[in-house]
Design a protein around this motif. Structure first.
Motif, short mmCIF file in Angstrom:
data_model
loop_
_atom_site.label_atom_id
_atom_site.label_comp_id
_atom_site.label_asym_id
_atom_site.label_seq_id
_atom_site.Cartn_x
_atom_site.Cartn_y
_atom_site.Cartn_z
N ILE A 52 -2.10 -1.79 4.13
CA ILE A 52 -1.50 -2.45 5.29
C ILE A 52 -1.05 -3.86 4.90
CG2 ILE A 52 -1.97 -3.41 7.58
CD1 ILE A 52 -3.77 -0.98 8.11
N ALA A 53 -1.92 -4.58 4.17
CA ALA A 53 -1.60 -5.95 3.77
C ALA A 53 -0.37 -6.00 2.88
CB ALA A 53 -2.79 -6.58 3.07
N SER A 54 -0.16 -4.97 2.06
CA SER A 54 0.99 -4.94 1.16
C SER A 54 2.22 -4.35 1.83
CB SER A 54 0.65 -4.15 -0.11
OG SER A 54 0.35 -2.80 0.20
N ARG A 55 2.10 -4.04 3.13
CA ARG A 55 3.20 -3.50 3.93
C ARG A 55 3.74 -2.20 3.32
NH1 ARG A 55 1.34 -7.76 5.81
NH2 ARG A 55 2.44 -9.13 7.29
N ASN A 56 2.80 -1.32 2.94
CA ASN A 56 3.15 -0.04 2.33
C ASN A 56 2.75 1.09 3.29
OD1 ASN A 56 3.30 2.34 0.79
ND2 ASN A 56 2.86 1.26 -1.10
N PRO A 57 3.66 1.54 4.16
CA PRO A 57 3.33 2.55 5.16
C PRO A 57 2.82 3.86 4.58
CG PRO A 57 5.42 1.50 5.67
CD PRO A 57 5.05 1.06 4.29
N ASP A 58 3.44 4.34 3.49
CA ASP A 58 3.01 5.60 2.89
C ASP A 58 1.58 5.51 2.39
OD1 ASP A 58 5.47 6.76 3.39
OD2 ASP A 58 6.26 6.38 1.38
N ALA A 59 1.26 4.42 1.68
CA ALA A 59 -0.08 4.25 1.15
C ALA A 59 -1.10 4.06 2.27
CB ALA A 59 -0.12 3.06 0.20
N ALA A 60 -0.71 3.35 3.32
CA ALA A 60 -1.61 3.12 4.44
C ALA A 60 -1.96 4.42 5.14
CB ALA A 60 -0.98 2.14 5.43
N GLU A 61 -0.95 5.25 5.35
CA GLU A 61 -1.20 6.54 6.00
C GLU A 61 -2.10 7.42 5.14
OE1 GLU A 61 1.15 10.40 7.92
OE2 GLU A 61 2.29 8.71 7.11
N GLU A 62 -1.83 7.49 3.85
CA GLU A 62 -2.64 8.32 2.96
C GLU A 62 -4.07 7.80 2.86
OE1 GLU A 62 -4.34 11.02 0.74
OE2 GLU A 62 -2.41 11.23 1.76
N ALA A 63 -4.25 6.48 2.79
CA ALA A 63 -5.60 5.91 2.72
C ALA A 63 -6.39 6.22 3.98
CB ALA A 63 -5.51 4.40 2.50
N ALA A 64 -5.74 6.14 5.13
CA ALA A 64 -6.41 6.44 6.39
C ALA A 64 -6.79 7.91 6.47
CB ALA A 64 -5.51 6.05 7.57
N ARG A 65 -5.89 8.78 6.06
CA ARG A 65 -6.16 10.21 6.10
C ARG A 65 -7.27 10.57 5.10
NH1 ARG A 65 -2.27 13.38 8.72
NH2 ARG A 65 -2.81 15.16 7.41
#
Length: 230
Positions: free
Chosen positions: A193-206
């Motif tokens: 989230i801090a790096s403003r990376n939506p794909d990585a944020a979604e995958e990390a949350a999942r």
């Protein structure tokens, strides 16, 4: 404390809801309208209205004409987390696109609560930080419908989520999932989230929710009603 006023019903509802969510009113507990009214020093009408609202949200269930706090089966809890996987992934994606500096700093504060020394474990503090971490992500996602879904699933699994954290802070519990696992998963979400990376944020949350589900499938974390007083 319940105060008189036009929002009396909402106050009564919030009071009972909070006690269910934090485990004070444990799964299996039968709620008796007249007793709650006397305890809160209100008439039975706002209590009756509040109980109806709580039943509609799934926080109470009918048991032969009585209302009780439901005892969720393990399968129910896992099913709710499968829903959360989809919701958390989307919320984290949106948060990575929309979060501001102030909220990002607050998110980091909630994350750091998991870094306290193990001898200083505080179950309540970890539980609250966990709730706040995920709630803030939903809030900054900016989708009120998504936030509502989150609040509903959080309410339904709250007692069992708290018990999962208790097991992770108890060396005698035998669970293979540790607070360090949760910290690392939260940190991955935060960094994306801090790096403003939506794909990585979604995958990390999942991934985080997948690990929770895996833990639930491998460990008996559902307590009997008399054991849930946390």
């Amino acid at each position: 404390m319940i105060s008189r006023g036009p929002a009396l019903r909402e106050q009564v509802y919030s009071n009972i809801r909070e006690r269910i969510v934090n485990g004070e009113l444990a799964p299996g507990r039968v709620l008796i309208e007249v007793e709650l009214a006397a305890e809160l020093n209100v008439s039975r009408t706002p209590v009756s209205n509040a109980l109806v609202m709580l039943k509609e949200r799934g926080l109470l269930e009918d048991d032969g004409g009585k209302l009780k706090v439901p005892i969720l089966k393990l399968e129910d809890v896992i099913d709710l987390y499968w829903c959360r996987m989809a919701h958390d992934g989307l919320a984290s994606r949106l948060a990575a696109e929309r979060i501001g500096a102030k909220d990002l700093k607050q998110l980091e504060t909630y994350l750091r609560a998991w870094e306290t020394p193990e001898q200083e474990d505080d179950l309540s503090a970890l539980w609250v930080s966990d709730l706040n971490f995920h709630h803030l992500i939903y809030k900054v996602a900016g989708n009120r419908h998504l936030l509502r879904f989150s609040e509903l699933t959080t309410e339904l699994v709250s007692v069992y989520r708290r018990n999962t954290i208790r097991r992770m802070t108890d060396p005698a519990s035998g669970t293979s999932r540790s607070r360090n696992d949760v910290r690392a998963e939260h940190e991955a979400i935060y960094e994306a989230i801090a790096s403003r990376n939506p794909d990585a944020a979604e995958e990390a949350a999942r991934f985080h929710i997948r690990m929770v589900i895996k833990h639930l499938e491998q460990a008996d974390v559902i307590l009997q009603p008399e054991q849930v007083g946390l």
